[in-house]
Structure formats: C-alpha cells, structure tokens
Design a protein around this motif. Sequence first.
Motif, PDB file in Angstrom:
ATOM      1  N   CYS A 290      29.397   8.940  21.968  1.00 56.79           N
ATOM      2  CA  CYS A 290      28.285   8.658  22.875  1.00 56.79           C
ATOM      3  C   CYS A 290      28.267   9.690  23.994  1.00 56.79           C
ATOM      4  CB  CYS A 290      28.421   7.269  23.490  1.00 56.79           C
ATOM      5  SG  CYS A 290      28.145   5.944  22.327  1.00 56.79           S
TER       6      CYS A 290
ATOM      7  N   ARG B 169      25.218  11.554  27.126  1.00 58.30           N
ATOM      8  CA  ARG B 169      23.868  11.546  27.694  1.00 58.30           C
ATOM      9  C   ARG B 169      23.606  12.888  28.348  1.00 58.30           C
ATOM     10  NH1 ARG B 169      22.192   9.500  32.830  1.00 58.30           N
ATOM     11  NH2 ARG B 169      23.528  10.364  34.431  1.00 58.30           N
TER      12      ARG B 169
ATOM     13  N   CYS C 200      16.810  10.932  26.441  1.00 58.26           N
ATOM     14  CA  CYS C 200      18.152  11.507  26.289  1.00 58.26           C
ATOM     15  C   CYS C 200      18.998  11.365  27.557  1.00 58.26           C
ATOM     16  CB  CYS C 200      18.069  12.975  25.878  1.00 58.26           C
ATOM     17  SG  CYS C 200      17.423  13.201  24.213  1.00 58.26           S
ATOM     18  N   LYS C 201      18.373  10.926  28.638  1.00 67.55           N
ATOM     19  CA  LYS C 201      19.131  10.695  29.872  1.00 67.55           C
ATOM     20  C   LYS C 201      19.956   9.406  29.784  1.00 67.55           C
ATOM     21  CE  LYS C 201      15.277   8.438  32.224  1.00 67.55           C
ATOM     22  NZ  LYS C 201      14.252   8.613  33.236  1.00 67.55           N
ATOM     23  N   TYR C 202      19.677   8.584  28.773  1.00 70.83           N
ATOM     24  CA  TYR C 202      20.409   7.344  28.584  1.00 70.83           C
ATOM     25  C   TYR C 202      21.613   7.587  27.665  1.00 70.83           C
ATOM     26  CZ  TYR C 202      16.068   5.451  30.375  1.00 70.83           C
ATOM     27  OH  TYR C 202      14.972   5.198  31.150  1.00 70.83           O
ATOM     28  N   ILE C 203      22.655   6.813  27.866  1.00 73.77           N
ATOM     29  CA  ILE C 203      23.817   6.910  26.977  1.00 73.77           C
ATOM     30  C   ILE C 203      23.375   6.514  25.574  1.00 73.77           C
ATOM     31  CG2 ILE C 203      26.097   5.972  26.424  1.00 73.77           C
ATOM     32  CD1 ILE C 203      26.500   5.566  29.471  1.00 73.77           C
ATOM     33  N   HIS C 204      23.658   7.365  24.628  1.00 70.36           N
ATOM     34  CA  HIS C 204      23.317   7.120  23.232  1.00 70.36           C
ATOM     35  C   HIS C 204      24.384   7.776  22.361  1.00 70.36           C
ATOM     36  CE1 HIS C 204      21.526  10.971  24.338  1.00 70.36           C
ATOM     37  NE2 HIS C 204      21.492  11.307  23.056  1.00 70.36           N
TER      38      HIS C 204
END
Length: 148
Positions: free
Chosen positions: A16, A18, A26-30
């Motif tokens: 994970c 970001r 894409c600024k979010y944790i993924h």
Amino acid sequence: MEEYYSYKKFDGYSTCFRQPKADSHCKYIHGYALEFHCHFKGRLDDNNWVLDFGGFKEFKEKMKYWFDHTLVIDKDDPIKNKAKELQSDGYVQLRIMNGVGCEKFAEFVAKLLQKHLLENTDGRVTVVRVECMENSNNKASYYPNENL
C-alpha cells in the motif's frame, strides 16, 4: 566479449502507498499486488548461465521486507507521524522511501538488485531494466545508468 541477457520476475508483494501531492484519488492509501520484472546482462559463468535463478534467497527476503504487506510512504509525506503511530500500535509494517510509486519502486529495486549482483557475481552481471507493475494496465520502467 559476448554479453547475454537474462530475466527474473519477483511478484506477490501486497503493498500500500499513496501520492500525497496528487490531485486525484491516488492521494488516498491504496494497494496493489506488485510485480517486478528484472532484466540483466552479463557474461556467462562456468555453468553457461548469466545468473543462477535459484540464487536469490537473500534478495527475496529484502524484497519481502520492503514490499510484502507493507505501507510504503514518502519520507516527506505529511501523514508520516500518523503512519508511525499505526506501526507502533501494530497495525502496519511501515516503510519510508525517498519517493513512492511504480517509477520510484523500480528505481529502488534496481539499486538494491545491483548491489546484490555486485556481491554475488563479482560485477559480471548488471541490471539493464526493472519494471514495476501495479496491474496489467499500469507499469513503469527504470533503466539504471553506469553509475549505480
């Protein structure tokens, strides 16, 4: 002197991350199941191999440390302290790098791999390219220069 080319894939790394500066989701944790496709060149050894494909046990452990079930964030990410708290509380395995994303991960792995090759092939083999794949649609490549 003849050069030969070889290839090795390292995969199955649930990672994970970001992009803190992104103006998109894409600024979010993924996360993704990252794959690294590694290309080498070098002279053949006494077995007529560029590389012993079974000789990556130590390197795979390093890859596992950095990318297997980890949260990787940029050293300048504003959530760094919160991520450190999550690690202290036992919720994440935090890794901090100088840049995140496919491009930076490919560069990081190329440099880590080149160090491994220098130690294990006496400089007979070098990294030509490392590709980092998020999925079948997204990948980035890093081509190291001679100054790795």
